[in-house]
Design a protein around this motif. Structure first.
Motif, PDB file in Angstrom:
ATOM      1  N   GLY A   7       0.812  -1.217   0.000  1.00  0.00           N
ATOM      2  CA  GLY A   7       0.000   0.000   0.000  1.00  0.00           C
ATOM      3  C   GLY A   7       0.839   1.258   0.000  1.00  0.00           C
ATOM      4  N   THR A   8       2.086   1.150   0.467  1.00  0.00           N
ATOM      5  CA  THR A   8       2.993   2.294   0.488  1.00  0.00           C
ATOM      6  C   THR A   8       3.994   2.207  -0.655  1.00  0.00           C
ATOM      7  OG1 THR A   8       2.814   2.438   2.896  1.00  0.00           O
ATOM      8  CG2 THR A   8       4.681   3.571   1.880  1.00  0.00           C
ATOM      9  N   LEU A   9       4.601   1.043  -0.805  1.00  0.00           N
ATOM     10  CA  LEU A   9       5.587   0.810  -1.865  1.00  0.00           C
ATOM     11  C   LEU A   9       5.028  -0.065  -2.980  1.00  0.00           C
ATOM     12  CD1 LEU A   9       8.643  -0.010   0.446  1.00  0.00           C
ATOM     13  CD2 LEU A   9       7.892   2.238  -0.385  1.00  0.00           C
ATOM     14  N   ILE A  10       4.165  -0.992  -2.608  1.00  0.00           N
ATOM     15  CA  ILE A  10       3.534  -1.919  -3.550  1.00  0.00           C
ATOM     16  C   ILE A  10       2.059  -1.568  -3.696  1.00  0.00           C
ATOM     17  CG2 ILE A  10       2.831  -4.317  -3.903  1.00  0.00           C
ATOM     18  CD1 ILE A  10       5.796  -3.952  -4.383  1.00  0.00           C
ATOM     19  N   ASP A  11       1.597  -1.447  -4.940  1.00  0.00           N
ATOM     20  CA  ASP A  11       0.208  -1.068  -5.205  1.00  0.00           C
ATOM     21  C   ASP A  11      -0.689  -2.309  -5.146  1.00  0.00           C
ATOM     22  OD1 ASP A  11      -2.144   0.100  -5.987  1.00  0.00           O
ATOM     23  OD2 ASP A  11      -1.378   0.911  -7.884  1.00  0.00           O
ATOM     24  N   PHE A  12      -0.993  -2.736  -3.917  1.00  0.00           N
ATOM     25  CA  PHE A  12      -1.790  -3.948  -3.770  1.00  0.00           C
ATOM     26  C   PHE A  12      -3.203  -3.754  -4.294  1.00  0.00           C
ATOM     27  CE2 PHE A  12      -3.778  -2.053  -0.097  1.00  0.00           C
ATOM     28  CZ  PHE A  12      -4.958  -2.748   0.096  1.00  0.00           C
ATOM     29  N   GLU A  13      -3.719  -2.525  -4.266  1.00  0.00           N
ATOM     30  CA  GLU A  13      -5.056  -2.291  -4.794  1.00  0.00           C
ATOM     31  C   GLU A  13      -5.094  -2.576  -6.289  1.00  0.00           C
ATOM     32  OE1 GLU A  13      -6.536   1.554  -3.747  1.00  0.00           O
ATOM     33  OE2 GLU A  13      -6.917   0.993  -1.656  1.00  0.00           O
ATOM     34  N   ALA A  14      -4.024  -2.233  -7.006  1.00  0.00           N
ATOM     35  CA  ALA A  14      -3.955  -2.520  -8.438  1.00  0.00           C
ATOM     36  C   ALA A  14      -3.936  -4.019  -8.673  1.00  0.00           C
ATOM     37  CB  ALA A  14      -2.711  -1.872  -9.043  1.00  0.00           C
ATOM     38  N   GLY A  15      -3.168  -4.743  -7.854  1.00  0.00           N
ATOM     39  CA  GLY A  15      -3.128  -6.188  -7.991  1.00  0.00           C
ATOM     40  C   GLY A  15      -4.475  -6.824  -7.701  1.00  0.00           C
ATOM     41  N   LEU A  16      -5.126  -6.353  -6.654  1.00  0.00           N
ATOM     42  CA  LEU A  16      -6.424  -6.903  -6.259  1.00  0.00           C
ATOM     43  C   LEU A  16      -7.484  -6.630  -7.326  1.00  0.00           C
ATOM     44  CD1 LEU A  16      -7.964  -8.272  -3.829  1.00  0.00           C
ATOM     45  CD2 LEU A  16      -8.620  -5.954  -3.160  1.00  0.00           C
ATOM     46  N   THR A  17      -7.592  -5.392  -7.761  1.00  0.00           N
ATOM     47  CA  THR A  17      -8.641  -5.047  -8.732  1.00  0.00           C
ATOM     48  C   THR A  17      -8.356  -5.648 -10.106  1.00  0.00           C
ATOM     49  OG1 THR A  17      -7.556  -2.912  -9.188  1.00  0.00           O
ATOM     50  CG2 THR A  17      -9.313  -2.935  -7.545  1.00  0.00           C
ATOM     51  N   SER A  18      -7.070  -5.755 -10.461  1.00  0.00           N
ATOM     52  CA  SER A  18      -6.734  -6.396 -11.732  1.00  0.00           C
ATOM     53  C   SER A  18      -7.163  -7.859 -11.728  1.00  0.00           C
ATOM     54  CB  SER A  18      -5.233  -6.286 -11.992  1.00  0.00           C
ATOM     55  OG  SER A  18      -4.873  -6.983 -13.171  1.00  0.00           O
ATOM     56  N   GLY A  19      -6.883  -8.552 -10.618  1.00  0.00           N
ATOM     57  CA  GLY A  19      -7.289  -9.946 -10.505  1.00  0.00           C
ATOM     58  C   GLY A  19      -8.798 -10.114 -10.528  1.00  0.00           C
ATOM     59  N   LEU A  20      -9.499  -9.231  -9.839  1.00  0.00           N
ATOM     60  CA  LEU A  20     -10.957  -9.300  -9.806  1.00  0.00           C
ATOM     61  C   LEU A  20     -11.558  -8.985 -11.174  1.00  0.00           C
ATOM     62  CD1 LEU A  20     -11.692  -7.562  -6.372  1.00  0.00           C
ATOM     63  CD2 LEU A  20     -12.158  -9.960  -6.952  1.00  0.00           C
ATOM     64  N   ARG A  21     -10.995  -7.999 -11.861  1.00  0.00           N
ATOM     65  CA  ARG A  21     -11.517  -7.641 -13.189  1.00  0.00           C
ATOM     66  C   ARG A  21     -11.366  -8.800 -14.175  1.00  0.00           C
ATOM     67  NH1 ARG A  21      -9.274  -2.174 -12.325  1.00  0.00           N
ATOM     68  NH2 ARG A  21     -11.020  -0.721 -12.142  1.00  0.00           N
ATOM     69  N   ALA A  22     -10.243  -9.504 -14.085  1.00  0.00           N
ATOM     70  CA  ALA A  22     -10.021 -10.629 -14.993  1.00  0.00           C
ATOM     71  C   ALA A  22     -11.073 -11.715 -14.768  1.00  0.00           C
ATOM     72  CB  ALA A  22      -8.619 -11.192 -14.784  1.00  0.00           C
ATOM     73  N   ILE A  23     -11.348 -12.030 -13.499  1.00  0.00           N
ATOM     74  CA  ILE A  23     -12.363 -13.036 -13.190  1.00  0.00           C
ATOM     75  C   ILE A  23     -13.737 -12.549 -13.624  1.00  0.00           C
ATOM     76  CG2 ILE A  23     -13.520 -14.269 -11.310  1.00  0.00           C
ATOM     77  CD1 ILE A  23     -10.812 -14.131  -9.784  1.00  0.00           C
ATOM     78  N   ALA A  24     -14.037 -11.273 -13.338  1.00  0.00           N
ATOM     79  CA  ALA A  24     -15.340 -10.711 -13.696  1.00  0.00           C
ATOM     80  C   ALA A  24     -15.559 -10.731 -15.208  1.00  0.00           C
ATOM     81  CB  ALA A  24     -15.452  -9.284 -13.164  1.00  0.00           C
ATOM     82  N   ALA A  25     -14.522 -10.374 -15.975  1.00  0.00           N
ATOM     83  CA  ALA A  25     -14.653 -10.321 -17.430  1.00  0.00           C
ATOM     84  C   ALA A  25     -14.925 -11.705 -18.014  1.00  0.00           C
ATOM     85  CB  ALA A  25     -13.375  -9.740 -18.039  1.00  0.00           C
ATOM     86  N   GLU A  26     -14.319 -12.708 -17.439  1.00  0.00           N
ATOM     87  CA  GLU A  26     -14.510 -14.076 -17.925  1.00  0.00           C
ATOM     88  C   GLU A  26     -15.936 -14.570 -17.706  1.00  0.00           C
ATOM     89  OE1 GLU A  26     -11.599 -16.296 -15.840  1.00  0.00           O
ATOM     90  OE2 GLU A  26      -9.900 -15.374 -16.891  1.00  0.00           O
TER      91      GLU A  26
END
Length: 225
Positions: A7-26
């Motif tokens: 959250g400070t150095l690593i953008d975990f929100e980007a990782g989380l939402t990217s993973g969720l978007r991929a599942i949602a799109a499928e």
């Protein structure tokens, strides 16, 4: 300088939402990323929350049930991997390299060691020492986490008054570091967005000693003297 990582150095929100978007799109589901992040933040505050990022699989079940995503262990495991492979913020690597020229850098993360090793590699391996939840046996904002780190650093001749703790989470880091008398710097990563996103909201806001909206801002201030 001690650093929160996720959250400070690593953008975990980007990782989380990217993973969720991929599942949602499928599965033909339109994802509201901010709603998903808010549900995740709530889930992480549950009394039965496990260690990060393993606990993301449990949180996925809650997110999926509320947003109409498919259930199943495979999807949860996939999301854990997406978060463990979350990218560094665009300014993190260069800013850490710059700061390392003036300070010893220490990682303090609630992530498990296996995930931290991935994050550290993505950041260019900048740390003098690192502490994970596997090492401390507890998680921030537990003061015991900080006390363990302070004890270890004292063995290297580093006193509490020589430390600046750098973090984006008011809940996990800024409030407790103030309570323990450790100087802090708030990196407000979500300055252009409302709310606390996937990070647990604090009971009350703590005014930090230093405040920047990026790590690059802190690095530039150090270089400027």
């Amino acid at each position: 300088m001690t650093f929160d990582v996720v959250g400070t150095l690593i953008d975990f929100e980007a990782g989380l939402t990217s993973g969720l978007r991929a599942i949602a799109a499928e599965h033909g589901v339109e994802l509201d990323a901010e709603t998903a992040l808010a549900i995740y933040g709530e889930c992480r505050r549950d009394a039965d929350a496990g260690k990060f990022p393993d606990d993301v699989a449990r949180c996925y079940r809650t997110i999926a049930a509320r947003l109409g995503l498919p259930l199943g262990e495979a999807h949860g495991a996939r999301l854990v991997e997406a978060v463990a492979d979350a990218p560094a913020f665009p300014d993190s690597v260069a800013a850490l390299a710059s700061l390392a020229g003036n300070f010893r850098l220490v990682a303090m993360t609630n992530a498990r060691r296996w995930a931290f090793e991935r994050y550290s590699k993505a950041l260019g391996e900048p740390f003098f020492k690192s502490f994970t939840t596997d090492d401390t046996g507890t998680e921030k904002p537990d003061p015991a986490y900080f006390e363990r780190v302070l004890s270890e650093l004292s063995n290297d001749g580093v006193g509490k008054n020589e430390i600046l703790h750098v973090a984006q989470s008011q809940y996990h880091d800024i409030g407790v570091s103030r309570q323990l008398g450790i100087a802090n710097c708030w990196i407000e990563r979500r300055h252009a967005q409302p709310g606390y996103g996937g990070t647990i909201a604090p009971a009350q806001f703590t005014e930090p000693d230093l405040h920047f909206t990026s790590l690059a801002g802190l690095a530039a201030a150090v270089e400027a003297g």
